[in-house]
Scaffold this motif. Structure first.
Motif, PDB file in Angstrom:
ATOM      1  N   VAL A 216      54.149  41.404  40.004  1.00 19.22           N
ATOM      2  CA  VAL A 216      54.507  40.710  38.716  1.00 19.22           C
ATOM      3  C   VAL A 216      54.038  39.130  39.360  1.00 19.22           C
ATOM      4  O   VAL A 216      53.619  38.633  38.517  1.00 19.22           O
ATOM      5  N   LYS A 217      54.269  38.762  40.749  1.00 18.47           N
ATOM      6  CA  LYS A 217      53.814  37.589  41.059  1.00 18.47           C
ATOM      7  C   LYS A 217      52.241  37.448  41.290  1.00 18.47           C
ATOM      8  O   LYS A 217      51.983  36.103  40.993  1.00 18.47           O
ATOM      9  N   VAL A 218      51.515  38.708  41.230  1.00 18.99           N
ATOM     10  CA  VAL A 218      50.220  38.355  41.172  1.00 18.99           C
ATOM     11  C   VAL A 218      49.717  37.755  39.387  1.00 18.99           C
ATOM     12  O   VAL A 218      49.218  37.039  39.190  1.00 18.99           O
ATOM     13  N   ALA A 219      50.557  38.605  38.595  1.00 22.20           N
ATOM     14  CA  ALA A 219      50.428  38.162  37.241  1.00 22.20           C
ATOM     15  C   ALA A 219      50.609  36.795  36.847  1.00 22.20           C
ATOM     16  O   ALA A 219      49.862  36.046  36.263  1.00 22.20           O
ATOM     17  N   ARG A 220      51.785  36.331  37.468  1.00 26.60           N
ATOM     18  CA  ARG A 220      52.399  35.166  37.141  1.00 26.60           C
ATOM     19  C   ARG A 220      51.662  33.892  38.008  1.00 26.60           C
ATOM     20  O   ARG A 220      51.414  32.895  37.497  1.00 26.60           O
ATOM     21  N   GLY A 221      51.309  34.434  39.286  1.00 28.46           N
ATOM     22  CA  GLY A 221      50.433  33.172  39.910  1.00 28.46           C
ATOM     23  C   GLY A 221      48.919  32.997  39.132  1.00 28.46           C
ATOM     24  O   GLY A 221      48.724  31.817  39.225  1.00 28.46           O
ATOM     25  N   VAL A 222      48.229  34.169  38.721  1.00 21.33           N
ATOM     26  CA  VAL A 222      47.249  33.836  37.936  1.00 21.33           C
ATOM     27  C   VAL A 222      47.340  33.053  36.736  1.00 21.33           C
ATOM     28  O   VAL A 222      46.555  32.048  36.401  1.00 21.33           O
ATOM     29  N   ILE A 223      48.474  33.058  36.038  1.00 22.79           N
ATOM     30  CA  ILE A 223      48.824  32.186  34.801  1.00 22.79           C
ATOM     31  C   ILE A 223      48.956  30.861  35.429  1.00 22.79           C
ATOM     32  O   ILE A 223      48.451  29.874  34.940  1.00 22.79           O
ATOM     33  N   ASP A 224      49.735  30.568  36.622  1.00 24.48           N
ATOM     34  CA  ASP A 224      49.892  29.176  37.098  1.00 24.48           C
ATOM     35  C   ASP A 224      48.576  28.631  37.275  1.00 24.48           C
ATOM     36  O   ASP A 224      48.535  27.368  37.255  1.00 24.48           O
ATOM     37  N   ASP A 239      40.707  27.583  24.277  1.00 21.18           N
ATOM     38  CA  ASP A 239      41.538  28.722  24.427  1.00 21.18           C
ATOM     39  C   ASP A 239      40.927  29.854  25.091  1.00 21.18           C
ATOM     40  O   ASP A 239      41.487  30.492  26.117  1.00 21.18           O
ATOM     41  N   GLN A 240      39.618  30.243  24.518  1.00 18.03           N
ATOM     42  CA  GLN A 240      39.178  31.456  24.963  1.00 18.03           C
ATOM     43  C   GLN A 240      38.515  31.111  26.327  1.00 18.03           C
ATOM     44  O   GLN A 240      38.435  32.141  27.183  1.00 18.03           O
ATOM     45  N   ASP A 241      38.178  29.963  26.655  1.00 18.95           N
ATOM     46  CA  ASP A 241      37.560  29.625  28.245  1.00 18.95           C
ATOM     47  C   ASP A 241      38.821  30.047  29.248  1.00 18.95           C
ATOM     48  O   ASP A 241      38.668  30.844  30.121  1.00 18.95           O
ATOM     49  N   VAL A 242      40.067  29.540  28.894  1.00 21.51           N
ATOM     50  CA  VAL A 242      41.102  30.083  29.473  1.00 21.51           C
ATOM     51  C   VAL A 242      41.543  31.569  29.511  1.00 21.51           C
ATOM     52  O   VAL A 242      41.992  32.082  30.561  1.00 21.51           O
ATOM     53  N   ALA A 243      41.621  32.218  28.317  1.00 32.92           N
ATOM     54  CA  ALA A 243      41.830  33.683  28.379  1.00 32.92           C
ATOM     55  C   ALA A 243      40.791  34.559  29.168  1.00 32.92           C
ATOM     56  O   ALA A 243      41.110  35.289  29.806  1.00 32.92           O
ATOM     57  N   TRP A 244      39.476  34.066  29.263  1.00 30.77           N
ATOM     58  CA  TRP A 244      38.460  34.571  29.902  1.00 30.77           C
ATOM     59  C   TRP A 244      38.615  34.259  31.341  1.00 30.77           C
ATOM     60  O   TRP A 244      38.201  35.192  32.370  1.00 30.77           O
ATOM     61  N   TYR A 245      39.242  33.373  31.808  1.00 30.53           N
ATOM     62  CA  TYR A 245      39.386  32.882  33.326  1.00 30.53           C
ATOM     63  C   TYR A 245      40.460  33.973  33.870  1.00 30.53           C
ATOM     64  O   TYR A 245      40.071  34.506  34.946  1.00 30.53           O
ATOM     65  N   ILE A 246      41.474  33.901  32.876  1.00 27.78           N
ATOM     66  CA  ILE A 246      42.428  34.985  33.440  1.00 27.78           C
ATOM     67  C   ILE A 246      41.880  36.278  33.612  1.00 27.78           C
ATOM     68  O   ILE A 246      42.005  36.909  34.536  1.00 27.78           O
ATOM     69  N   ARG A 247      41.106  36.864  32.638  1.00 32.39           N
ATOM     70  CA  ARG A 247      40.561  38.153  32.823  1.00 32.39           C
ATOM     71  C   ARG A 247      39.624  38.326  34.157  1.00 32.39           C
ATOM     72  O   ARG A 247      39.860  39.365  34.649  1.00 32.39           O
ATOM     73  N   GLU A 248      38.882  37.411  34.239  1.00 31.88           N
ATOM     74  CA  GLU A 248      38.024  37.511  35.214  1.00 31.88           C
ATOM     75  C   GLU A 248      38.597  37.116  36.672  1.00 31.88           C
ATOM     76  O   GLU A 248      38.084  37.817  37.465  1.00 31.88           O
ATOM     77  N   ARG A 249      39.598  36.482  36.637  1.00 32.49           N
ATOM     78  CA  ARG A 249      40.475  36.247  37.972  1.00 32.49           C
ATOM     79  C   ARG A 249      40.975  37.435  38.280  1.00 32.49           C
ATOM     80  O   ARG A 249      41.164  38.099  39.471  1.00 32.49           O
ATOM     81  N   PHE A 250      41.617  38.256  37.334  1.00 34.04           N
ATOM     82  CA  PHE A 250      42.087  39.649  37.560  1.00 34.04           C
ATOM     83  C   PHE A 250      41.130  40.479  38.123  1.00 34.04           C
ATOM     84  O   PHE A 250      41.530  41.356  39.108  1.00 34.04           O
ATOM     85  N   ASP A 295      49.507  35.593  26.982  1.00 34.04           N
ATOM     86  CA  ASP A 295      49.996  36.903  27.019  1.00 34.04           C
ATOM     87  C   ASP A 295      48.974  37.518  28.051  1.00 34.04           C
ATOM     88  O   ASP A 295      48.047  37.875  27.505  1.00 34.04           O
ATOM     89  N   VAL A 296      49.634  38.068  29.244  1.00 37.88           N
ATOM     90  CA  VAL A 296      48.788  39.043  29.933  1.00 37.88           C
ATOM     91  C   VAL A 296      49.495  40.080  30.559  1.00 37.88           C
ATOM     92  O   VAL A 296      50.835  40.226  30.701  1.00 37.88           O
ATOM     93  N   GLY A 297      48.650  41.040  30.791  1.00 40.61           N
ATOM     94  CA  GLY A 297      49.342  42.318  31.706  1.00 40.61           C
ATOM     95  C   GLY A 297      48.554  43.016  32.772  1.00 40.61           C
ATOM     96  O   GLY A 297      47.226  43.111  32.586  1.00 40.61           O
ATOM     97  N   ILE A 298      48.624  43.312  33.828  1.00 41.47           N
ATOM     98  CA  ILE A 298      48.124  43.990  34.687  1.00 41.47           C
ATOM     99  C   ILE A 298      48.751  45.328  35.298  1.00 41.47           C
ATOM    100  O   ILE A 298      49.878  45.602  34.993  1.00 41.47           O
ATOM    101  N   CYS A 299      47.804  46.146  35.881  1.00 42.89           N
ATOM    102  CA  CYS A 299      48.484  47.312  36.349  1.00 42.89           C
ATOM    103  C   CYS A 299      47.904  47.566  37.877  1.00 42.89           C
ATOM    104  O   CYS A 299      46.714  47.419  38.350  1.00 42.89           O
ATOM    105  N   TYR A 300      48.680  47.621  38.855  1.00 36.13           N
ATOM    106  CA  TYR A 300      48.211  47.638  40.442  1.00 36.13           C
ATOM    107  C   TYR A 300      49.372  48.380  41.039  1.00 36.13           C
ATOM    108  O   TYR A 300      50.452  48.430  40.553  1.00 36.13           O
ATOM    109  N   LEU A 301      48.836  49.469  42.023  1.00 40.64           N
ATOM    110  CA  LEU A 301      49.883  50.310  42.708  1.00 40.64           C
ATOM    111  C   LEU A 301      50.461  51.319  41.744  1.00 40.64           C
ATOM    112  O   LEU A 301      51.592  51.811  41.915  1.00 40.64           O
TER     113      LEU A 301
END
Length: 455
Positions: A216-224, A239-250, A295-301
């Motif tokens: 969860v901290k990975v997801a919240r850290g990328v939002i930060d 807003d699309q620049d920020v959304a794609w930054y989040i996607r590409e950072r993940f 609004d973001v969601g990731i899957c890990y482990l």
């Protein structure tokens, strides 16, 4: 014995970690997330060991209990390559990319334990040894029928369900093949494994809870990161620049988003109401004075998160978040407290929703609640607690009762008049990953109690 000893030691460590985590969670996380650096994300190779240790624990400790409670003597999970039951991937070790040919997983009760094996052309690591030596597809199905006769189970669970997609993974063709391969005696003993599948999917074990906060901290850290001057230049960034930054950072970190992140803007003078389905939907440049949301969601482990947070972009000469916004976020946190205080073992999702509405109304809060289970997938199965487009009771899924050690996305919004915007109605949209431990709801990686502030 060495493998078993290692698993026991890992489980003891995980249980201790969970006890410390549960005890200290409120003190550690109630202040919001201060991110100095993201938690380390393991390479795909290094993820294999913890994922498989968690799976071993679940199969050895959780599954026998759930099969007893579901009154099943045998459970069949039947798959064809590239048309797998989605549940298959929660049952097999890493690295498994697909079922090979036709893969028949069998779980058979034997006293207090559950034997597990496959009736397939290949073993699946050390987790599922095959009890078939190969041959034609008809011989494979006949071998399964012979094994069923050897165990003589009274109730044989198969993954068919009218209401729950994740419990309905047995395809029509495989179902027909199974039925035609069995004598009438065993055809009549086939039952839906719906209850077992829901409980398997929704229940989190101690080893999982020991690592879930870091995910969860990975997801919240990328939002930060995204909601900062590192990414946002007011008047330039969209807003699309920020959304794609989040996607590409993940993607850069090697964690998988389970949906495309999105960012919305609320601005003084906006005409669309928070009750409108088009509220906040835009594709425009972020300006000083804007409220932003993601609004973001990731899957890990093999565990998924779902997070929504709010940010504010300062006007020129503004060095802190306006008082009205601070108060609005407090109302959002108050709604979260109301909702989570209604979580009680044995209550249905519909009962929790109704109690939350009643308490919110009593406290003068205009809220919407649409909280859902969370775990192996983002929109998981378990009790539905409202839907964004239906604030009334949800048949069947809302009737499912709350169990301990289950995960949820605490999701919803409050609508508040903002004095600094001439009492324009704004929406505070919050969502955080949490677990219900049987007594209380614990936020896995904290919750937002402070605005992201972009100067």
């Amino acid at each position: 014995m060495k493998v078993l000893k290692n698993i026991v030691i890992a489980s003891m460590i995980a249980l201790t970690a969970m006890q410390v985590y549960s005890k200290n969670n409120e003190q550690i996380f109630e202040q919001g997330l201060e991110v100095s650096e993201l938690p380390k994300v393991l390479s795909h190779r290094d993820r294999t060991a913890p994922i498989n240790k968690i799976l071993q624990y679940r199969l050895d400790n959780l599954l026998p209990k759930l099969m007893r409670e579901s009154d099943l003597d045998m459970w069949l999970v039947i798959n064809r390559e590239y048309g797998e039951d989605a549940l298959f991937y929660t049952l097999v070790p890493e690295p498994t990319f697909a079922a090979r040919r036709t893969t028949l997983l069998v779980f058979a009760k034997n006293g207090d334990q559950v034997e597990r094996f496959s009736v397939s052309r290949y073993d699946i690591g050390d987790f599922y040894k095959s009890r078939w030596e190969g041959g034609t597809i008809d011989e494979q199905w006949q071998r399964l029928a012979d094994i069923i006769a050897e165990y003589d189970p009274k109730r044989i669970g198969i993954n068919v369900s009218e209401e729950w997609a994740l419990a309905d993974g047995l395809t029509q063709g495989l179902h027909q093949k199974l039925v035609s391969s069995l004598p009438k005696k065993y055809q009549d003993r086939l039952v839906s494994s719906e209850e077992l599948v829901i409980r398997w999917m929704e229940t989190r074990t101690a080893p999982e809870l020991a690592v879930y906060p870091q995910i969860v901290k990975v997801a919240r850290g990328v939002i930060d990161e995204a909601f900062s001057n590192k990414v946002i230049t007011p008047g330039v960034t969209t807003d699309q620049d920020v959304a794609w930054y989040i996607r590409e950072r993940f993607e850069e970190l090697g964690v998988r988003p389970w949906f495309q992140p999105y960012v919305t803007i609320q601005r003084k003078g906006d005409k669309n109401s928070p009750d409108s389905p088009f509220f906040g939907k835009s594709s425009r440049t972020i300006e000083p004075g804007d409220i932003i949301h993601t609004d973001v969601g990731i899957c890990y482990l093999k565990l998924c998160t779902d997070t929504q947070e709010m940010g504010y972009v300062a006007n020129f000469g503004e060095f802190e978040v306006p008082k009205g916004l601070k108060e609005a976020l407090k109302v959002g946190n108050q709604w979260q407290d109301i909702l989570t205080s209604e979580f009680k073992t044995g209550c249905s999702g519909n009962e929790i929703l109704a109690a939350t509405h009643k308490a919110s109304k009593r406290q003068g809060i205009k809220s919407s609640t649409y909280t859902h289970p969370l775990g192996f997938v983002g929109h998981a199965i378990g009790p539905t607690i409202g839907m964004w487009d239906n604030q009334g009771p949800t048949p069947v899924k809302g009737d499912w009762k709350l169990y301990p050690n289950t995960g949820y996305a605490i999701e919803g919004n409050v609508k508040v008049k903002l004095p600094e915007w001439d009492n324009q109605l704004i929406q505070i949209m919050l969502e955080q990953s949490a677990v219900f431990d049987g007594e209380r709801v614990v936020y896995l990686g904290g919750r937002q109690t402070k605005w992201h502030f972009i100067q």
